[in-house]
Motif scaffolding. Structure first.
Motif, short mmCIF file in Angstrom:
data_model
loop_
_atom_site.label_atom_id
_atom_site.label_comp_id
_atom_site.label_asym_id
_atom_site.label_seq_id
_atom_site.Cartn_x
_atom_site.Cartn_y
_atom_site.Cartn_z
N LEU A 1 0.82 -1.21 0.00
CA LEU A 1 0.00 0.00 0.00
C LEU A 1 0.86 1.26 0.00
O LEU A 1 0.43 2.31 -0.50
N LYS B 1 -0.50 3.32 -3.11
CA LYS B 1 -1.58 4.19 -2.62
C LYS B 1 -1.82 5.39 -3.53
O LYS B 1 -2.92 5.93 -3.58
N LYS C 1 -8.32 -0.78 -7.69
CA LYS C 1 -7.95 0.62 -7.54
C LYS C 1 -7.94 1.39 -8.85
O LYS C 1 -8.37 2.54 -8.92
N PHE D 1 -5.76 5.28 -3.35
CA PHE D 1 -6.22 4.16 -2.52
C PHE D 1 -7.13 4.64 -1.40
O PHE D 1 -6.90 5.67 -0.77
N GLU D 2 -8.17 3.86 -1.17
CA GLU D 2 -9.06 4.05 -0.02
C GLU D 2 -9.21 2.72 0.69
O GLU D 2 -9.26 1.66 0.05
N TRP D 3 -9.29 2.76 2.00
CA TRP D 3 -9.34 1.52 2.78
C TRP D 3 -10.55 0.67 2.42
O TRP D 3 -10.51 -0.56 2.53
#
Length: 376
Positions: free
Chosen positions: A216, A220, A292, A297-299
């Motif tokens: 990540l 990200k 993605k 990036f988002e959780w």
């Protein structure tokens, strides 16, 4: 269009390579991701049927029928030093091709085999120095080269398969070293926090989760939107993890046993390296890029079933690998079978990545979307 002789990216309509002058194949003669390389003309073999079933479990519904002889056909072709140098120049801001010129056909890697031979020769030289001349000063180099020989080879293979050619070797080496160390430290930290860390499933979850956390850091941002990017970056982190771990095991065996046991450890961990940490982390990285695309990036993306399905398979592969299977005729058959399964999925993911490129070449003005070909 990528030149099959020197791998130089040319304009799609070019007839001759602007780098080496070789004639370029016609569009109709080049197999594409939308027309997969066929192992047979009219009927699917039992192996292809098994591969299809495995990929469906992984959530990949795009059929993949590979002619591996064609994919690896450049390995036996003579290549010059200049060709290798041009390949290593790929991935910079000056050499990254435009989306319109990125090939959506199966690459034909060859440099990985040359790298393996170079490292193998160097390792053999150190081996002679230690075994024949009893020079223990060469032991650290012997362990290091032996531990990196196969993992580095597999990493170069993934780098050559990265059709967008947008990640430089400098970045790959940084991800290998930094990502490998950070993922090991993260795994150690998690293990230290657990009361029970000895079961195979716990080991699989912890080590694969540690690698994803490090992935990540590299994925990200929006810089690497392609599935093939995730595959390569994951392989880089997995290579560092695998090589550092192998070096540690070899060192422990040397301390507690002898040189012959150390050689055996290096050999078998090298033989089994293609089916372990490298390909597992590569699949996790590809799964992250599947969900993605070119978005930040988002959780919440980790809840996407496409990522969860592949990550769960990676954890299971790791856990089953670590079970006390024993051997048959002195061969680790369970690990060999797991290696085959992992690479069937890996080639299917590569096919998804090539289809992503093909789709975005047709709509270059739009954002690079998360990959299709993977069921929800």
């Amino acid at each position: 269009m990528i030149c099959p002789n020197c791998q130089y990216p040319n304009a799609r309509e070019a007839n001759f390579c602007t780098s080496c002058g070789s004639p370029l194949p016609k569009e109709s003669s080049r197999p594409s991701a939308s027309q997969p390389l066929a192992a047979g003309d009219d009927k699917r073999t039992v192996l292809n049927d098994i591969a299809t079933r495995i990929n469906r479990v992984a959530g990949i519904d795009t059929p993949v029928e590979l002619n591996l002889r064609e994919v690896f056909s450049n390995v036996t072709v003579k290549h010059t030093e200049e060709e290798a140098e041009r390949l290593f120049a790929a991935g910079t801001s000056e050499t990254t091709p435009d989306i319109s010129t990125i090939a959506d056909t199966w690459p034909k890697p060859w440099l990985f085999a040359r790298v393996f031979l170079i490292v193998a020769v160097a390792y053999f030289g150190l081996y002679l120095g230690v075994s024949q001349f009893e020079n223990i000063n060469l032991l650290p180099g012997l362990i290091t080269l032996g531990s990196f020989m196969v993992p580095l080879t597999i990493l170069i293979f993934f780098w050559e398969m990265n059709a967008p050619q947008n990640i430089s070797m400098y970045q790959v080496m940084k991800m290998l070293l930094v990502g490998g160390v950070l993922s090991m430290i993260a795994a150690i930290f998690i293990f230290e926090s657990l009361a029970d860390s000895g079961s195979a499933i716990i080991i699989g979850i912890v080590e694969e989760a540690a690698k994803v956390l490090v992935l990540l850091l590299f994925l990200k941002e929006r810089k690497y939107p392609y599935v093939l990017n995730g595959l390569l970056i994951g392989a880089a982190v997995g290579t560092g993890f695998a090589a550092f771990e192998s070096a540690g095991y070899a060192f422990q065996v040397l301390i507690h046993r002898d040189l012959h046991a150390m050689y055996s450890t290096i050999f078998w961990r090298g033989v089994l390296a293609p089916g372990g940490h490298i390909v597992w982390a590569a699949l996790s990285g590809a799964a992250l890029c599947m969900v993605k695309g070119d978005q930040a990036f988002e959780w919440a993306m980790l809840k996407d079933s496409r990522f969860l399905r592949i990550f769960a398979i990676v954890v299971i592969l790791h856990a089953v690998w670590d079970l006390p299977w024993g051997s048959f005729a002195d061969l680790p058959l369970a690990q060999i079978v797991l290696t085959v399964v992992s690479w069937i999925i890996a080639f299917a993911v590569m096919n998804v990545g090539l289809k992503q490129i093909s789709r975005n070449k047709q709509q270059p003005a739009q954002a690079i979307s998360p990959s299709d070909g993977v069921t929800m």
